[in-house]
Design a protein around this motif. Structure first.
Motif, mmCIF file in Angstrom:
data_model
loop_
_atom_site.group_PDB
_atom_site.id
_atom_site.type_symbol
_atom_site.label_atom_id
_atom_site.label_comp_id
_atom_site.label_asym_id
_atom_site.label_seq_id
_atom_site.Cartn_x
_atom_site.Cartn_y
_atom_site.Cartn_z
ATOM 1 N N ALA A 209 26.352 33.964 30.730
ATOM 2 C CA ALA A 209 26.305 35.073 29.650
ATOM 3 C C ALA A 209 27.286 36.196 29.973
ATOM 4 O O ALA A 209 27.380 36.617 31.144
ATOM 5 N N TYR A 210 27.866 36.517 28.927
ATOM 6 C CA TYR A 210 29.019 37.909 29.011
ATOM 7 C C TYR A 210 28.078 38.893 29.398
ATOM 8 O O TYR A 210 27.081 39.511 29.077
ATOM 9 N N GLY A 211 28.822 39.600 30.435
ATOM 10 C CA GLY A 211 28.180 40.864 30.886
ATOM 11 C C GLY A 211 27.501 40.654 32.235
ATOM 12 O O GLY A 211 27.235 41.549 33.123
ATOM 13 N N LYS A 212 26.779 39.398 32.470
ATOM 14 C CA LYS A 212 26.136 38.977 33.501
ATOM 15 C C LYS A 212 27.074 38.061 34.556
ATOM 16 O O LYS A 212 27.134 38.081 35.705
ATOM 17 N N ASP A 213 27.249 36.840 33.942
ATOM 18 C CA ASP A 213 27.888 35.740 34.613
ATOM 19 C C ASP A 213 29.388 35.959 34.602
ATOM 20 O O ASP A 213 30.299 35.129 35.359
ATOM 21 N N PHE A 214 30.092 36.564 33.489
ATOM 22 C CA PHE A 214 31.460 36.551 33.382
ATOM 23 C C PHE A 214 31.429 37.992 32.553
ATOM 24 O O PHE A 214 30.808 38.315 31.824
ATOM 25 N N THR A 215 32.914 38.607 32.857
ATOM 26 C CA THR A 215 33.195 39.752 31.973
ATOM 27 C C THR A 215 34.800 39.624 31.827
ATOM 28 O O THR A 215 35.482 39.082 32.482
ATOM 29 N N MET A 216 35.052 40.795 30.895
ATOM 30 C CA MET A 216 36.427 41.172 30.776
ATOM 31 C C MET A 216 36.835 42.833 31.178
ATOM 32 O O MET A 216 36.275 43.348 30.370
ATOM 33 N N GLN A 217 37.222 42.939 32.461
ATOM 34 C CA GLN A 217 37.352 44.235 32.713
ATOM 35 C C GLN A 217 38.628 44.965 32.242
ATOM 36 O O GLN A 217 39.609 44.374 32.111
ATOM 37 N N GLN A 218 38.382 46.127 31.636
ATOM 38 C CA GLN A 218 39.292 46.670 31.178
ATOM 39 C C GLN A 218 40.342 47.619 31.964
ATOM 40 O O GLN A 218 39.949 47.836 33.055
ATOM 41 N N GLY A 219 41.556 47.893 31.684
ATOM 42 C CA GLY A 219 42.452 48.513 32.319
ATOM 43 C C GLY A 219 43.994 48.458 31.844
ATOM 44 O O GLY A 219 44.130 47.738 30.656
ATOM 45 N N ASP A 220 45.064 48.796 32.550
ATOM 46 C CA ASP A 220 46.131 48.621 32.026
ATOM 47 C C ASP A 220 46.613 47.185 31.850
ATOM 48 O O ASP A 220 47.094 46.491 31.109
ATOM 49 N N ILE A 221 45.996 46.360 32.922
ATOM 50 C CA ILE A 221 45.957 44.838 32.797
ATOM 51 C C ILE A 221 44.567 44.543 32.900
ATOM 52 O O ILE A 221 43.784 44.771 33.718
ATOM 53 N N GLU A 222 44.083 43.848 31.769
ATOM 54 C CA GLU A 222 42.523 43.341 31.742
ATOM 55 C C GLU A 222 42.412 42.241 32.913
ATOM 56 O O GLU A 222 43.341 41.447 33.010
ATOM 57 N N THR A 223 41.285 42.053 33.182
ATOM 58 C CA THR A 223 40.986 41.014 34.350
ATOM 59 C C THR A 223 39.618 40.288 33.741
ATOM 60 O O THR A 223 38.701 41.015 33.530
ATOM 61 N N PHE A 224 40.060 38.832 33.625
ATOM 62 C CA PHE A 224 38.527 38.201 33.273
ATOM 63 C C PHE A 224 38.222 37.913 34.420
ATOM 64 O O PHE A 224 39.028 37.175 35.663
ATOM 65 N N SER A 225 36.639 37.787 34.749
ATOM 66 C CA SER A 225 36.238 37.429 36.002
ATOM 67 C C SER A 225 35.084 36.491 35.496
ATOM 68 O O SER A 225 34.114 36.879 34.857
ATOM 69 N N GLY A 226 34.988 35.128 35.881
ATOM 70 C CA GLY A 226 33.986 34.347 35.610
ATOM 71 C C GLY A 226 34.020 32.994 36.542
ATOM 72 O O GLY A 226 34.030 33.200 37.680
ATOM 73 N N MET A 227 33.949 32.064 36.068
ATOM 74 C CA MET A 227 34.010 30.452 36.987
ATOM 75 C C MET A 227 35.470 30.855 37.643
ATOM 76 O O MET A 227 35.255 30.118 38.749
ATOM 77 N N SER A 228 36.498 31.471 37.066
ATOM 78 C CA SER A 228 37.789 31.622 37.773
ATOM 79 C C SER A 228 38.072 32.993 37.110
ATOM 80 O O SER A 228 37.509 33.777 36.708
ATOM 81 N N THR A 229 39.470 33.396 37.634
ATOM 82 C CA THR A 229 39.632 34.790 37.627
ATOM 83 C C THR A 229 41.045 34.929 36.969
ATOM 84 O O THR A 229 42.054 34.138 37.700
ATOM 85 N N PHE A 230 41.364 35.724 35.981
ATOM 86 C CA PHE A 230 42.662 35.540 35.340
ATOM 87 C C PHE A 230 43.175 36.877 34.881
ATOM 88 O O PHE A 230 42.028 37.832 34.653
ATOM 89 N N GLU A 231 44.329 37.461 35.159
ATOM 90 C CA GLU A 231 44.795 38.802 34.585
ATOM 91 C C GLU A 231 45.486 38.635 33.314
ATOM 92 O O GLU A 231 46.165 37.584 33.125
ATOM 93 N N ILE A 232 45.045 39.455 32.279
ATOM 94 C CA ILE A 232 45.743 39.428 31.137
ATOM 95 C C ILE A 232 46.574 40.630 30.827
ATOM 96 O O ILE A 232 46.036 41.758 30.326
ATOM 97 N N PRO A 233 47.691 40.508 31.155
ATOM 98 C CA PRO A 233 48.694 41.732 30.856
ATOM 99 C C PRO A 233 48.918 42.399 29.218
ATOM 100 O O PRO A 233 48.833 43.589 29.114
ATOM 101 N N VAL A 234 48.886 41.346 28.450
ATOM 102 C CA VAL A 234 49.054 41.818 26.933
ATOM 103 C C VAL A 234 48.151 40.848 26.374
ATOM 104 O O VAL A 234 47.905 39.625 26.171
ATOM 105 N N ARG A 235 47.148 41.489 25.090
ATOM 106 C CA ARG A 235 46.272 40.792 24.377
ATOM 107 C C ARG A 235 46.685 41.023 23.010
ATOM 108 O O ARG A 235 46.671 42.447 22.452
ATOM 109 N N ASN A 236 47.262 40.079 22.311
ATOM 110 C CA ASN A 236 47.756 40.287 20.826
ATOM 111 C C ASN A 236 46.856 40.645 19.826
ATOM 112 O O ASN A 236 46.821 41.433 19.143
ATOM 113 N N MET A 237 45.414 40.124 20.142
ATOM 114 C CA MET A 237 44.469 40.404 19.269
ATOM 115 C C MET A 237 43.791 41.650 19.650
ATOM 116 O O MET A 237 42.893 41.384 20.762
ATOM 117 N N LYS A 238 43.575 42.611 18.921
ATOM 118 C CA LYS A 238 43.268 43.928 19.365
ATOM 119 C C LYS A 238 41.818 44.124 18.880
ATOM 120 O O LYS A 238 41.184 43.519 18.119
#
Length: 402
Positions: free
Chosen positions: A216-245
């Motif tokens: 579930a989003y917010g419990k088991d995985f999230t997308m943290q806001q910031g200058d660079i967004e960070t996905f944290s879930g089964m793995s972790t990824f940094e998202i410098p630019v997101r085209n879909m606003k």
């Protein structure tokens, strides 16, 4: 009404019913006649009131960035029937669809199915012929009794749940959630977006019965806001630019990433970031001219997300809305939400059997500054003072751009 489908039906003398008939018996019988192509596919199955198309577009882009071949079945049509079946990001060709219709004609499917069921069978056949690594399958309506729900997916995805299609799915979010939860399959993981507690309880109950793990989003995985967004879930990824606003798209992206991970797709940081920086989907706050956008928000939940996106991208600005919606939608409540940013409303009649009359929309308009125009009179240029957003039915948007 699926543009150009009738041309193929006529060419191959295939009859199908232009109606909605929830249930799986007919399509299961038809698929058996063509040797069950759906059983040969690696599928991620996606349901939800809003966010299905965006989530699938993100998964499609990420998969392709990693070198995987993809198949996508989505609805409704943007331009015509061809773009509902995508292979490696491109609409199915006339030749490919003709071959599929030849297969269905030879199997004797005429008269067995509704239009959408027939197209669902066509999609499965097209994917078996093309042999993609992954198929991203969008429900047409609901889930449990939708014609796509004949598959055993790698993972099931439920993006969001709100009131929509209440004539078929029920008049409470709990009833609608029961339909969406029907895509959960025994022992297969399910990934869910940001859902209310009452809706989550319905999903958890279904998952318990099928012994399925819920992420579930917010419990088991999230997308943290910031200058660079960070996905944290089964793995972790940094998202410098997101085209879909928009904040809702951050959640859709997170759901897409977690679903791919749960499906066992090996993802790499660089390729994830590159895909997300460039992915786009028609009619999701899509810019078509200077200060002119189109968005397929067609219910209160989607309108709320659109307003948040505009507030984020254009803080303090007013909007000249151009609106056309189906009469099956809660357009009065949708207009109330859009009115919070409105400089003016323009209501338009457009060619669809269920299109709400522009005068009926104007009758419930929350502000005084409103106009009614014909489809031919729609002006897709903005004033210098306000941004212009064409919003509502995808049938309106696709007709305007077609």
């Amino acid at each position: 009404m699926i543009p150009k489908l009738d041309e193929y039906k006529k060419q191959f003398e295939l009859m199908s019913d232009d109606s909605i008939k929830p249930g799986l018996d007919a399509i299961e019988e038809a698929l058996a006649c063509v040797l069950n192509p759906e059983k040969e596919l690696r599928i991620i199955h996606v349901a939800g009131t809003n966010g299905k198309g965006s989530t699938i577009a993100v998964m499609e882009a990420i998969l392709q960035a990693h070198g995987f071949e993809t198949g996508v079945f989505s609805s409704p049509a943007i331009l015509d029937v061809h773009d509902q079946i995508r292979i490696n990001g491109k609409p199915i060709t006339q030749e490919e669809l003709e071959y599929v219709f030849e297969e269905m004609e030879a199997a004797g499917l005429s008269g067995m199915l509704t239009d959408f069921e027939l197209l669902t069978v066509a999609a499965f056949l097209a994917f078996r012929n093309a042999g993609p690594d992954y198929v991203l399958l969008e429900t047409g309506m609901g889930g449990r009794y939708d014609s796509t729900n004949v598959v055993t997916p790698l993972v099931s995805v439920i993006t969001s749940i709100a009131l929509d299609h209440i004539g078929f799915l029920g008049d409470t979010v709990e009833k609608i959630a029961e339909h969406k939860a029907g895509i959960i399959k025994p022992y297969k993981p399910v990934v869910i977006g940001e859902l209310s507690e009452i809706v989550t309880d319905v999903i958890l109950s279904e998952a318990k019965a099928t012994k399925s793990m819920v992420r579930a989003y917010g419990k088991d995985f999230t997308m943290q806001q910031g200058d660079i967004e960070t996905f944290s879930g089964m793995s972790t990824f940094e998202i410098p630019v997101r085209n879909m606003k928009g904040p809702h798209q951050a959640i859709n992206h997170a759901v897409a990433l977690e679903a791919l991970l749960q499906a066992g797709v090996p993802l790499q940081q660089e390729k994830v970031a590159e895909a997300i920086a460039h992915v786009e989907l028609p009619f999701r706050f899509q810019k078509i001219a200077e200060n002119v956008y189109v968005d397929g928000a067609h219910n209160p939940a989607a309108a709320t997300m659109l307003v948040r996106t505009i507030e984020e991208q254009f803080p303090g600005e007013k909007v000249d809305w151009i609106v056309g919606m189906l009469n099956t939608k809660d357009y009065a409540e949708t207009l109330k939400i859009l009115a919070s940013l409105a400089n003016s409303f323009t209501f338009v009649d457009f060619p669809h059997i269920q299109a709400a009359k522009a005068k009926d929309l104007q009758a419930v308009c929350p502000i005084e500054t409103s106009h009614v125009v014909s489809f031919e009179e729609v002006e897709l240029k903005s004033s210098q003072k306000y941004i212009k957003v064409v919003v509502g039915s995808l049938y309106l948007l696709s007709s305007l751009l077609r």
